[in-house]
Write an enzyme that holds these catalytic residues in place. Structure first.
Site, PDB file in Angstrom:
ATOM      1  CB  SER A 354      -0.975   0.001   1.267  1.00  0.00           C
ATOM      2  OG  SER A 354      -0.478  -0.090   2.247  1.00  0.00           O
ATOM      3  NE  ARG A 355       1.341   5.839  -2.044  1.00  0.00           N
ATOM      4  CZ  ARG A 355       1.135   4.995  -2.979  1.00  0.00           C
ATOM      5  NH1 ARG A 355       1.336   4.014  -3.247  1.00  0.00           N
ATOM      6  NH2 ARG A 355       0.562   5.975  -4.177  1.00  0.00           N
ATOM      7  CD  GLU A 384       8.395   3.772  -1.338  1.00  0.00           C
ATOM      8  OE1 GLU A 384       8.397   4.424  -2.708  1.00  0.00           O
ATOM      9  OE2 GLU A 384       7.652   3.156  -0.872  1.00  0.00           O
ATOM     10  CG  HIS A 402       6.411   2.088  -4.921  1.00  0.00           C
ATOM     11  ND1 HIS A 402       6.158   3.285  -4.157  1.00  0.00           N
ATOM     12  CD2 HIS A 402       5.432   1.545  -5.381  1.00  0.00           C
ATOM     13  CE1 HIS A 402       4.639   3.600  -4.169  1.00  0.00           C
ATOM     14  NE2 HIS A 402       4.194   2.510  -4.924  1.00  0.00           N
TER      15      HIS A 402
HETATM   16  N1  LIG Z   1       2.670  -0.218  -4.264  1.00  0.00           N
HETATM   17  C1  LIG Z   1       1.984   0.127  -5.194  1.00  0.00           C
HETATM   18  O1  LIG Z   1       2.704   0.148  -6.261  1.00  0.00           O
HETATM   19  C2  LIG Z   1       0.870   0.332  -5.374  1.00  0.00           C
HETATM   20  C3  LIG Z   1       0.108   1.015  -4.281  1.00  0.00           C
HETATM   21  N2  LIG Z   1      -1.177   1.212  -4.288  1.00  0.00           N
HETATM   22  C4  LIG Z   1      -1.818   1.509  -3.128  1.00  0.00           C
HETATM   23  O2  LIG Z   1      -2.907   1.121  -2.719  1.00  0.00           O
HETATM   24  C5  LIG Z   1      -3.928   1.745  -2.318  1.00  0.00           C
HETATM   25  C6  LIG Z   1      -5.246   1.010  -2.387  1.00  0.00           C
HETATM   26  O3  LIG Z   1      -5.789   1.029  -3.613  1.00  0.00           O
HETATM   27  P1  LIG Z   1      -7.125   0.673  -4.256  1.00  0.00           P
HETATM   28  O4  LIG Z   1      -7.329  -0.722  -3.828  1.00  0.00           O
HETATM   29  O5  LIG Z   1      -7.214   1.064  -5.701  1.00  0.00           O
HETATM   30  O6  LIG Z   1      -8.160   1.546  -3.558  1.00  0.00           O
HETATM   31  P2  LIG Z   1      -9.395   1.422  -2.849  1.00  0.00           P
HETATM   32  O7  LIG Z   1     -10.096   2.685  -2.451  1.00  0.00           O
HETATM   33  O8  LIG Z   1     -10.118   0.603  -3.856  1.00  0.00           O
HETATM   34  O9  LIG Z   1      -9.158   0.447  -1.603  1.00  0.00           O
HETATM   35  C7  LIG Z   1      -8.777   0.930  -0.335  1.00  0.00           C
HETATM   36  C8  LIG Z   1      -9.614   0.297   0.691  1.00  0.00           C
HETATM   37  O10 LIG Z   1      -9.025   0.708   1.923  1.00  0.00           O
HETATM   38  C9  LIG Z   1     -10.047   0.939   2.977  1.00  0.00           C
HETATM   39  N3  LIG Z   1      -9.952   1.574   4.086  1.00  0.00           N
HETATM   40  C10 LIG Z   1      -9.599   3.204   4.127  1.00  0.00           C
HETATM   41  N4  LIG Z   1      -9.048   3.295   5.497  1.00  0.00           N
HETATM   42  C11 LIG Z   1      -9.147   2.089   5.998  1.00  0.00           C
HETATM   43  C12 LIG Z   1      -8.843   2.010   7.496  1.00  0.00           C
HETATM   44  N5  LIG Z   1      -8.586   2.739   8.378  1.00  0.00           N
HETATM   45  N6  LIG Z   1      -8.956   0.692   7.784  1.00  0.00           N
HETATM   46  C13 LIG Z   1      -9.051  -0.431   7.059  1.00  0.00           C
HETATM   47  N7  LIG Z   1      -9.582  -0.197   5.711  1.00  0.00           N
HETATM   48  C14 LIG Z   1      -9.487   1.205   5.134  1.00  0.00           C
HETATM   49  C15 LIG Z   1     -11.313   1.540   2.017  1.00  0.00           C
HETATM   50  O11 LIG Z   1     -12.607   1.503   2.706  1.00  0.00           O
HETATM   51  C16 LIG Z   1     -11.120   0.903   0.782  1.00  0.00           C
HETATM   52  O12 LIG Z   1     -11.900  -0.145   0.777  1.00  0.00           O
HETATM   53  C17 LIG Z   1      -3.816   3.090  -2.902  1.00  0.00           C
HETATM   54  O13 LIG Z   1      -4.357   4.022  -2.206  1.00  0.00           O
HETATM   55  C18 LIG Z   1      -2.319   3.138  -3.126  1.00  0.00           C
HETATM   56  O14 LIG Z   1      -1.697   3.876  -1.850  1.00  0.00           O
HETATM   57  C19 LIG Z   1      -2.025   1.146  -5.409  1.00  0.00           C
HETATM   58  C20 LIG Z   1      -1.488   0.807  -6.495  1.00  0.00           C
HETATM   59  C21 LIG Z   1      -0.051   0.279  -6.539  1.00  0.00           C
HETATM   60  O1  LIG Z   2      -0.807   3.968  -8.010  1.00  0.00           O
HETATM   61  C1  LIG Z   2      -0.113   3.937  -7.149  1.00  0.00           C
HETATM   62  O2  LIG Z   2      -0.746   4.451  -6.097  1.00  0.00           O
HETATM   63  C2  LIG Z   2       1.247   3.514  -6.867  1.00  0.00           C
HETATM   64  O3  LIG Z   2       1.609   3.131  -6.122  1.00  0.00           O
HETATM   65  C3  LIG Z   2       2.047   3.217  -8.183  1.00  0.00           C
HETATM   66  O4  LIG Z   2       1.703   1.984  -8.689  1.00  0.00           O
END
Ligand SMILES: NC(=O)C1=CN([C@@H]2O[C@H](COP(=O)(O)OP(=O)(O)OC[C@H]3O[C@@H](n4cnc5c(N)ncnc54)[C@H](O)[C@@H]3O)[C@@H](O)[C@H]2O)C=CC1
Ligand SMILES: O=C(O)C(=O)CO
Length: 468
Positions: A354-355, A384, A402
């Site tokens: 996630s982050r 990072e 990442h």
């Molecule tokens: N490592 C990487 O390259 C990537 C990282 N990400 C990270 O993944 C995150 C999630 O992406 P998606 O699934 O598309 O977003 P999304 O919005 O579909 O899912 C996030 C979920 O987290 C839940 N949430 C929010 N606050 C919470 C809490 N306090 N406790 C439990 N659950 C909580 C929300 O209700 C939601 O269901 C992004 O915001 C981004 O930071 C996304 C893509 C790539």
């Molecule tokens: O889309 C995001 O949030 C990322 O971390 C990059 O993949």
């Protein structure tokens, strides 16, 4: 135009060498010839500064059609006039009406084509610096800028939105779904739309989380290093014994798009039971696990089960593999800390795609030291690009830089969505009704809908919603 697209100017710095890499076809079509003459050694020479442009072979000039023009706005030695400090760029379609800046080169060419087809001049920063500072981006924005495509490494706050607004810009898109690097309130204040790129990276990111789960469970990186070090001298009953996933429990914290996709992979692929925690119920995910469980039962196998936990602690206590997929905000900062780590099983596996700041990395390093059978798979880090002291030495940690969204299809799609977010706002299009339904924007064989795919502050800005 696909496949023909090359920039007409490329340079390492305004003082450094430039190469003409434009495709003649595109340049002719767009009438983009800068002022060059031929030098003795067949290189092109800029008439203004007499710098040689090489190699000529990259830009197949056709005899009498040597380029000539006297339009100083297309001069390649500087980015726009007010820039405090020069910063190198690549320019496509210099005569375009709208100036769109991308702070990084992005995969694929479709995103560039889509912009130039709609009369945008596209400038891509080519500065050899991985993370651009606010100052660098202010320089890129310059005096006139209609929209910017930026990256998650950049600090998009009051200063940048004020600069963009001063330059006449009303559109910004992160090339990412996560936008914790963006101060949306500041964007609202300046009337700037903020785009993100959901949907296109869901499966790719979930696959990396699944890969890290497996790598940690089966100690793949440790075993690889052992082999390469020449330490393998024969099969042994105790050599790199890890965890079997089948029949164990996978825990998902944040069962949104990516968390749900990961859960399905682990349940279906490895027949794991699911426990998840999210602020919202994920009915689709629950239905999937129920249906799969019934399928297994009908085939004489142990059915898989699911449970929606009432608290995160319940997941931490019960799960064997826990994967973190929430957004990063105040509620999820250091969600995993010393106390929550202590709640987890001694041999559990923790995955974070996630982050970084969702995990207290200092506490994690200490926990890894104290619990050698506890393992982690990390794609993201608190500071990072750095790791907290000690993490790199931990054999029970698998670390990657990442890369969770790093598949070609996804990265090209992210670029396309980000460009279309910016384009849509510039053209006054409405916002797409369902940001999760991105397929129409990614279909290379049809023009994209006249809409911005995903604008996170659409409501705050009162932007109209597409009826398509
Ligand atoms: N490592 C990487 O390259 C990537 C990282 N990400 C990270 O993944 C995150 C999630 O992406 P998606 O699934 O598309 O977003 P999304 O919005 O579909 O899912 C996030 C979920 O987290 C839940 N949430 C929010 N606050 C919470 C809490 N306090 N406790 C439990 N659950 C909580 C929300 O209700 C939601 O269901 C992004 O915001 C981004 O930071 C996304 C893509 C790539
Ligand atoms: O889309 C995001 O949030 C990322 O971390 C990059 O993949």
């Amino acid at each position: 135009m696909k496949g023909l697209l090359l920039p007409w100017l490329v340079g390492n710095s305004p003082q450094g060498p430039y190469q003409m890499t434009s495709k003649l076809a595109l340049s002719k079509q767009l009438g983009l010839f800068p002022s060059f003459t031929k030098s003795d050694n067949s290189n092109l020479m800029c008439q203004t500064c007499t710098r040689a442009i090489s190699p000529l072979s990259l830009y197949q000039m056709e005899g009498p059609k040597l380029p000539s023009h006297n339009d100083s706005t297309q001069h390649h030695h500087k980015t726009p006039s007010s820039m405090a400090k020069p910063i190198s760029i690549e320019v496509y379609n210099p005569n375009g009406k709208y100036r769109v800046v991308s702070t990084k080169s992005m995969p694929g060419t479709r995103w560039i084509n889509l912009l130039i087809e709609q009369d945008c001049r596209v400038e891509i920063c080519t500065q050899k610096k991985t993370i651009l500072s606010v100052e660098d981006i202010i320089a890129l924005i310059g005096d006139k800028c209609d929209g910017v495509i930026g990256q998650l490494t950049e600090d998009w706050g009051e200063t940048l939105f004020a600069a963009l607004s001063r330059a006449g810009g009303k559109a910004f898109s992160n090339m990412a779904v996560g936008y914790n690097n963006v101060d949306v309130n500041a964007a609202n204040k300046h009337g700037v739309a903020v785009g993100n790129t959901p949907g296109v990276l869901t499966e790719t990111t979930a696959e990396l989380a699944a890969s890290l789960s497996l790598a940690a469970a089966r100690r793949i990186v440790e075993a690889d290093q052992f082999m390469r070090a020449g330490l393998y001298d024969g099969w042994l009953p105790h050599l790199f014994v890890g965890n079997l996933l089948k029949g164990q429990t996978v825990g998902v914290i944040g069962a949104g798009r990516i968390g749900s996709a990961y859960a399905r992979m682990m349940v279906e692929g490895f027949k794991m039971n699911l426990i998840y925690y999210d602020l919202y119920q994920s009915t689709r995910l629950e239905k999937f696990v129920t249906a799969y469980g019934e399928f297994l039962k009908a085939n004489g196998e142990q059915p898989v089960t699911w449970k929606r936990a009432a608290s995160m602690d319940e997941v931490l206590r019960e799960a064997d593999v826990i994967s973190l997929h929430p957004i990063l905000d105040k509620t999820t900062y250091h969600l995993i800390n010393k106390e929550s780590l202590a709640t987890m099983k001694k041999e559990a596996i923790l995955v974070n795609c996630s982050r970084g700041p969702v995990v207290d990395e200092v506490a994690l390093v200490e926990h890894l030291k104290q619990n050698p059978m506890f393992r982690v798979g990390l794609d993201v880090f608190e500071d990072e690009p750095y790791m907290k002291p000690g993490l790199a030495d931990m054999k029970n940690a698998v670390v990657v830089p990442h890369i969770a969204s790093a598949s070609k299809w996804t990265r090209e799609g992210m670029a396309t969505l980000a460009a279309l977010n910016v384009l849509g706002k510039i053209k006054g299009y409405p916002v797409w009704g369902d940001p999760n339904r991105v397929a129409p924007f990614l279909n290379e064989n049809a023009p994209p809908p006249a809409a911005s795919p995903s604008i996170v502050n659409a409501k705050a800005l009162g932007l109209p919603v597409s009826k398509l």
